[in-house]
Design a protein around this motif. Structure first.
Motif, PDB file in Angstrom:
ATOM      1  N   HIS A   1       0.807  -1.218   0.000  1.00 18.35           N
ATOM      2  CA  HIS A   1       0.000   0.000   0.000  1.00 18.35           C
ATOM      3  C   HIS A   1       0.840   1.267   0.000  1.00 18.35           C
ATOM      4  O   HIS A   1       0.554   2.207   0.723  1.00 18.35           O
ATOM      5  CB  HIS A   1      -0.948  -0.008   1.196  1.00 18.35           C
TER       6      HIS A   1
ATOM      7  N   GLN B   1       6.833   6.697  -1.840  1.00 13.27           N
ATOM      8  CA  GLN B   1       6.860   6.114  -0.495  1.00 13.27           C
ATOM      9  C   GLN B   1       7.668   4.814  -0.493  1.00 13.27           C
ATOM     10  O   GLN B   1       8.475   4.574   0.401  1.00 13.27           O
ATOM     11  CB  GLN B   1       5.429   5.827  -0.011  1.00 13.27           C
TER      12      GLN B   1
ATOM     13  N   GLY C   1      -0.068  14.812   5.969  1.00 13.72           N
ATOM     14  CA  GLY C   1      -0.923  13.739   5.468  1.00 13.72           C
ATOM     15  C   GLY C   1      -0.403  13.022   4.248  1.00 13.72           C
ATOM     16  O   GLY C   1      -1.132  12.284   3.588  1.00 13.72           O
TER      17      GLY C   1
ATOM     18  N   LYS D   1       4.227  10.468   5.783  1.00 12.95           N
ATOM     19  CA  LYS D   1       5.565  10.454   6.390  1.00 12.95           C
ATOM     20  C   LYS D   1       5.653   9.435   7.525  1.00 12.95           C
ATOM     21  O   LYS D   1       6.577   8.632   7.576  1.00 12.95           O
ATOM     22  CB  LYS D   1       5.918  11.844   6.938  1.00 12.95           C
ATOM     23  N   THR D   2       4.700   9.513   8.422  1.00 14.52           N
ATOM     24  CA  THR D   2       4.748   8.610   9.564  1.00 14.52           C
ATOM     25  C   THR D   2       4.540   7.174   9.106  1.00 14.52           C
ATOM     26  O   THR D   2       5.163   6.241   9.602  1.00 14.52           O
ATOM     27  CB  THR D   2       3.693   9.022  10.611  1.00 14.52           C
ATOM     28  N   ARG D   3       3.678   7.015   8.104  1.00 18.27           N
ATOM     29  CA  ARG D   3       3.471   5.671   7.564  1.00 18.27           C
ATOM     30  C   ARG D   3       4.776   5.135   6.971  1.00 18.27           C
ATOM     31  O   ARG D   3       5.139   3.984   7.186  1.00 18.27           O
ATOM     32  CB  ARG D   3       2.380   5.695   6.491  1.00 18.27           C
TER      33      ARG D   3
ATOM     34  N   GLN E   1       5.099  22.595   9.275  1.00 17.41           N
ATOM     35  CA  GLN E   1       4.472  22.197  10.534  1.00 17.41           C
ATOM     36  C   GLN E   1       5.390  22.419  11.731  1.00 17.41           C
ATOM     37  O   GLN E   1       5.219  21.799  12.775  1.00 17.41           O
ATOM     38  CB  GLN E   1       4.055  20.727  10.474  1.00 17.41           C
TER      39      GLN E   1
ATOM     40  N   ARG F   1      -4.952  12.030   3.297  1.00 14.25           N
ATOM     41  CA  ARG F   1      -5.776  12.197   4.484  1.00 14.25           C
ATOM     42  C   ARG F   1      -7.063  12.963   4.201  1.00 14.25           C
ATOM     43  O   ARG F   1      -8.136  12.541   4.590  1.00 14.25           O
ATOM     44  CB  ARG F   1      -4.975  12.928   5.567  1.00 14.25           C
TER      45      ARG F   1
ATOM     46  N   GLU G   1      -4.889  12.379  13.169  1.00 10.73           N
ATOM     47  CA  GLU G   1      -5.926  12.670  12.178  1.00 10.73           C
ATOM     48  C   GLU G   1      -7.283  12.216  12.673  1.00 10.73           C
ATOM     49  O   GLU G   1      -7.389  11.276  13.460  1.00 10.73           O
ATOM     50  CB  GLU G   1      -5.593  12.014  10.835  1.00 10.73           C
TER      51      GLU G   1
ATOM     52  N   ARG H   1      -5.524  18.225  10.076  1.00 11.18           N
ATOM     53  CA  ARG H   1      -5.890  17.037  10.858  1.00 11.18           C
ATOM     54  C   ARG H   1      -7.170  16.406  10.327  1.00 11.18           C
ATOM     55  O   ARG H   1      -7.505  15.276  10.642  1.00 11.18           O
ATOM     56  CB  ARG H   1      -6.104  17.395  12.354  1.00 11.18           C
TER      57      ARG H   1
END
Ligand code: ATP
Ligand code: MG
Length: 741
Positions: free
Chosen positions: A6, A11, A29, A32-34, A247, A280, A576, A615
Motif C-alpha cells: 500500500h 513512499q 498527510g 511520512k509517519t506511515r 508544521q 488524508r 488525524e 488534521r
C-alpha cells in the motif's frame, strides 16, 4: 512483500532506501509517519536490523504509542527491545539505567513545569532575591533556554549585573535539584547528552546498538536534541529523518527548522525524497490548508494534491459568545453521532488550554463523553498531586518539593514558622528537609516529627506491596481520603484519587513495556551495558512516578473509550480525525496576541493553523465567538485573519454573518463594545468619535494603531491596540488621548 503493497512509488522508494542517511521532506498527510513505521518493519523483516537495533523518536507520547501500535500490526514480533518514544522519554530511560554514571539518584523525580516553578521560587526566596526584578517565570524561562542550548550555569555568558545574578540563580537552582534528586524536562536531555559525551564506554555501547535512528517531526527538534542525535549516530549509524517545515510549531521552545538543512549538509544526505500526494483530507480541506500556508514567506515550498475529490465545503460558524460556540459544537457533535460517526472520530481543537473548560462544560452538560489530551488534566489536579507527593516521599524522602507540598496537608498543625525552622536547619546542615525534620526536636519537632513518623510508617507498610496497593495504602494512611470526605466538593476529588489507583493498575498492565518510563524493564539494559547495574528499591513506583510526570493527562480513565477528543492544536500534531472543529478563531486568540506583532511569530501561528486544518479527513468546522471570557475578563473579538486567508469558494457559512462585512476588520462591530466605548470616548480627546473594534486610531506617542479588543467600563474601560511595530498595548481609555486616524 505485502508490507509494501500500500505504498505509492515515492513512499516505496523511501521505505526501501539503502542504509544511508535520508531526509523525507513532505507536507501534511502525505504518509511520512506511515513511511517511517513501514521502514522499521521492513528493516526488521528483511534482516537489515534487529528490533533492538532500532531507535525511533517522535514528539508526543500519544504519537509514540501510535507508532508502536502501527509497527506491531505489521510485524509479529515483540517490540519491547525497540526504543520508540519521545526525546524526553528515551533520555529518561537511559538515565534510569545509568543513573550512577549520570550522577542522579535512581529514583530521581521529574519536575513538571509547575513543580519547577515552585522550586525556582524557593531558590529565589532562599537567596533573598527581589522577585519583582527576577520574576520566577522569567528565571524558569532563562534556565530552560540555557539548558536547551546545552549550557550549564558556568557556560552562560555574563555581561552585566543582571545576567551575573541570573547565572547565580541558575547555579543555585541546579544545586537545589541535585540535593533533592530532581530533574526538570530540559535537564533530562542535557543530562543524557552530557552522559553520552563524557562516558565513552556507554557511548560506544549505544552507538553500536542503535544502527538505525529514525526521527519523525524532524522540523521540531531543538539544537540540543539534534546534537544528541548526532552523538548517538556516531560514524556508522543511519539517520532516517522525516519532517515538514510548514508544521514547525515549537519555535518558542527552541525548535529549529534549520536542523533539517544542517542535517542534510553535515551528514551529506543524498537521499532527499519528497512526497506530494495527500491521503488524508478531501480536496476542499486541502485547498484551505494550501491557501492558508501560502501566506507564509519563509517556506521550502511543497505542493500537495489529493485524488480524493473535493468533498464537503469547510463550514464556518459565528457565535455570540464562547458559551454559545461551545453549545453549538455540542449540538453538532450530537447530530454527527446520530448520523453514525463515532465520538472518537471527532476532535475539537483550540489554541489555548484555557479554552477547554467551556467546551468541557458544554459537552458534559449535553451528556457527551469527551477526553482532554495534553496540557493539564488528570495528573495535574491538586488532589492527585498531593497523592503523588506522598508517593514521591516514599520513593525518595529527600525530595524537598514533595515534602513541602504535603508536610501540612491534610493539616496537622504544622505552621509556616515550623516549616521555616526546618528549612533553616536544612540549609545549615546542607541536607534535605527530611533529614533536618528527622533530627529536629522541640516544639516544631513534635508536629513535624509526627509527620516524619507517619511517612516512615507508610513506607514500611508499603514495602513489597504491588503498585496499586501501595497507592491505595498511601491514600488512606496519609489522611487524604478522609480529608476530602469532609470537604464540601470533595466527591470529585475522591473519585480522582480513586482513579489514581486505577491508573496504577492500568500502568502495571499496559504501560510498562511501551511508555517512556521504563525503569524496571531497563534493569536488563543496565546489566547488559558496561555500567554497573542499579539496585532497585522499587522500580515500579519510580516508573509510575516518571510516567505521571511525563504523561500528565494523557492517561486518564477511559482511554480508548468512544469519546470526543479535546486538545490544543499543538498536541494534535501528527494525528488525524474524520471530523475536526477548530474553535476560537479570533484575532488575539488564534493568531495569539503575543505573536501578531512579529512576522516570525505570525508565521508560526499560521503553521499551527495549518497543522490544525490538516488534521481533518472528511469534515472541517471553523468557529469563532464575538465575546469570550478569558482569564476572568470579557473580551470583544474580531474574526481571525486566517479565515480571510482561506478562499471563499471552499467555505460555507452556517451563520448569516460573514458576507461582505466579513474580513473587513474596520467594518466589524460587535454589539456591546461600541456602546461602552462610545460613552467614554466622548471625553477622551478633541473631536472624539465613538470608537469601535477594528477602528484605526492615533496615539500621541505610539502613532497609528488598530483597536483589537476592549474590556471593562466606566473609568476602568481599557482598549487593546495593535500599534504595529510599536507592539500591542493595553491603554486606559480615559487617559489614552486617542483620536480617530
Ligand atoms: P502529518 O504531517 O500530519 O504527520 P504524515 O505525512 O505523517 O502526516 P500519515 O499520518 O503517515 O501522514 O498518513 C496520513 C494518512 O494517509 C494515514 O491515514 C495513512 O494511513 C494514509 N496513507 C498514507 N499513505 C497512503 C497510501 N499510499 N495509500 C493509502 N493511504 C495512505
Ligand atoms: Mg506524521
Amino acid at each position: 512483500m505485502p508490507l509494501l503493497d500500500h505504498l505509492n512509488p515515492e513512499q516505496l522508494a523511501a521505505v526501501t532506501l539503502p542504509n544511508q542517511h535520508a531526509l523525507i521532506l513532505a507536507g501534511a498527510g502525505s504518509g511520512k509517519t506511515r513511511v517511517l513505521t513501514t521502514r522499521i518493519a521492513w528493516l526488521v523483516q528483511t534482516g537489515n536490523a534487529s528490533p533492538a537495533g532500532i531507535l525511533a523518536v517522535t514528539f508526543t507520547n500519544k504519537a509514540a504509542r501510535e507508532m508502536l501500535t502501527r509497527i506491531s500490526a505489521m510485524l509479529p514480533i515483540n517490540t519491547r527491545g525497540m526504543w520508540v518514544g519521545t526525546f524526553h522519554g528515551l533520555c529518561n530511560r537511559m538515565l534510569r539505567a545509568h543513573h550512577r554514571d549520570a550522577g542522579l539518584p535512581q529514583l530521581f523525580q521529574i519536575l513538571d513545569s509547575a513543580d519547577q516553578l515552585s522550586v525556582v521560587k524557593r531558590v529565589l526566596k532562599s537567596m533573598n532575591v527581589d522577585e519583582e526584578k527576577f520574576q520566577p517565570k522569567q528565571v524558569q524561562w532563562f534556565i530552560n533556554g540555557a539548558k536547551e542550548e546545552g549550557k550549564r550555569a558556568g557556560d552562560v555568558e555574563v555581561y552585566d549585573d543582571f545576567s551575573r545574578r541570573m547565572v547565580e540563580i541558575y547555579a543555585a537552582y541546579d544545586e537545589q535539584c541535585r540535593r533533592e534528586g530532581l530533574a526538570d524536562f530540559p535537564e533530562l536531555l542535557l543530562r543524557c547528552f552530557e552522559l553520552l559525551s563524557r562516558n565513552e564506554v556507554l557511548r560506544t555501547h549505544y552507538q553500536s546498538r542503535f544502527r538505525h535512528i529514525l526521527v519523525d517531526e524532524f522540523q521540531d527538534t531543538n539544537r540540543l536534541q539534534y546534537r544528541w542525535l548526532k552523538l548517538l549516530a556516531g560514524q556508522g549509524n543511519v539517520i532516517f529523518g522525516v519532517g515538514d517545515d510548514d508544521q514547525s510549531i515549537y519555535r518558542f521552545r527552541g525548535a529549529n527548522v534549520g536542523n533539517m538543512a544542517d542535517f542534510e549538509r553535515e551528514f551529506k544526505v543524498e537521499n532527499l525524497i519528497r512526497l506530494e500526494q495527500n491521503y488524508r483530507s478531501h480536496g476542499n480541506i486541502l485547498d484551505a490548508a494550501n491557501a492558508l500556508i501560502s501566506h507564509n514567506r519563509r517556506r521550502l515550498g511543497k505542493n500537495l494534491w489529493t485524488a480524493a475529490g473535493e468533498g464537503e465545503p469547510v463550514r464556518v460558524y459565528e457565535a455570540q459568545s464562547d458559551g454559545y460556540e461551545a453549545r453549538w459544537i455540542a449540538e453538532e457533535v450530537q447530530s454527527l453521532v446520530r448520523e453514525g460517526y463515532a465520538r472518537s472520530d471527532i476532535a475539537v481543537l483550540y489554541r489555548s488550554n484555557a479554552q477547554s473548560r467551556v467546551l468541557e462544560h458544554a459537552l458534559f452538560t449535553a451528556g457527551i463523553a469527551y477526553r482532554v489530551y495534553g496540557g493539564l488534566r488528570f495528573f495535574e489536579r491538586q488532589e492527585v498531586k498531593h497523592a503523588l507527593a506522598y508517593l514521591r516521599l516514599l520513593a525518595n524522602p529527600d525530595d524537598d518539593s514533595a515534602f513541602l507540598r504535603v508536610v501540612n496537608f491534610p493539616t496537622r498543625g504544622i505552621g509556616a514558622r515550623s516549616v521555616e525552622q526546618v528549612q533553616d536547619a536544612a540549609r545549615g546542615a546542607g541536607g534535605s528537609l527530611w533529614a533536618a525534620a528527622s533530627s529536629l526536636t522541640g516544639k516544631a519537632g513534635t508536629a513535624v516529627g509526627a509527620f516524619v513518623k507517619l511517612v516512615a510508617a507508610m513506607r514500611e507498610n508499603a514495602r513489597g506491596l504491588p503498585l496499586p496497593e501501595v497507592v491505595d495504602h498511601v491514600l488512606h494512611a496519609s489522611g487524604l481520603l478522609d480529608h476530602y470526605k469532609t470537604e464540601r466538593e470533595g466527591t470529585d476529588r475522591i473519585e480522582n484519587l480513586e482513579e489514581l489507583v486505577n491508573a496504577a493498575t492500568a500502568f502495571v498492565r499496559d504501560e510498562l513495556p511501551t511508555g517512556a518510563a521504563l525503569a524496571a524493564v531497563d534493569q536488563a539494559e543496565a546489566a547488559a551495558a558496561p555500567a554497573a547495574p542499579a539496585e532497585a528499591p522499587d522500580p515500579w513506583l519510580a516508573a509510575f512516578l516518571a510516567h505521571a510526570a511525563l504523561e500528565s493527562g494523557e492517561n486518564q480513565a477511559g482511554e480508548g473509550a468512544d469519546a470526543v477528543q479535546l486538545m490544543t492544536a499543538h498536541s494534535a500534531k501528527g494525528l488525524e480525525f474524520h471530523i475536526v472543529f477548530i474553535s476560537g478563531l479570533e484575532e488575539g486568540l488564534f493568531p495569539h496576541e503575543q505573536s501578531v506583532t512579529e512576522e516570525d511569530g505570525l508565521e508560526e501561528e499560521r503553521r499551527l493553523m495549518y497543522v490544525a486544518v490538516t488534521r481533518a479527513r472528511t469534515r472541517l468546522y471553523l468557529s469563532f465567538a464575538q465575546t469570550r471570557l478569558l482569564h476572568g475578563q470579557t473580551r470583544y473579538n474580531v474574526a481571525s485573519r486566517f479565515l480571510d486567508e482561506i478562499p471563499a469558494a471552499v467555505l460555507k457559512w452556517l451563520t448569516p454573518r460573514g458576507g461582505k462585512l466579513f474580513g473587513d476588520a474596520a467594518a466589524w462591530q460587535p454589539a456591546p463594545a461600541p456602546l461602552r466605548l462610545a460613552a467614554k470616548a466622548e471625553r477622551s480627546g478633541p473631536g472624539a468619535l465613538p470608537f469601535r473594534i477594528g477602528q484605526n486610531v492615533n496615539h500621541p506617542k505610539f502613532g497609528v494603531g488598530v483597536i483589537v479588543s476592549a474590556e471593562g467600563s466606566g473609568a476602568d474601560a481599557r482598549v487593546q491596540i495593535n500599534f504595529g511595530r510599536q507592539g500591542m498595548k493595553w491603554l486606559q481609555l480615559e487617559y489614552a488621548k486617542l483620536t480617530p486616524a
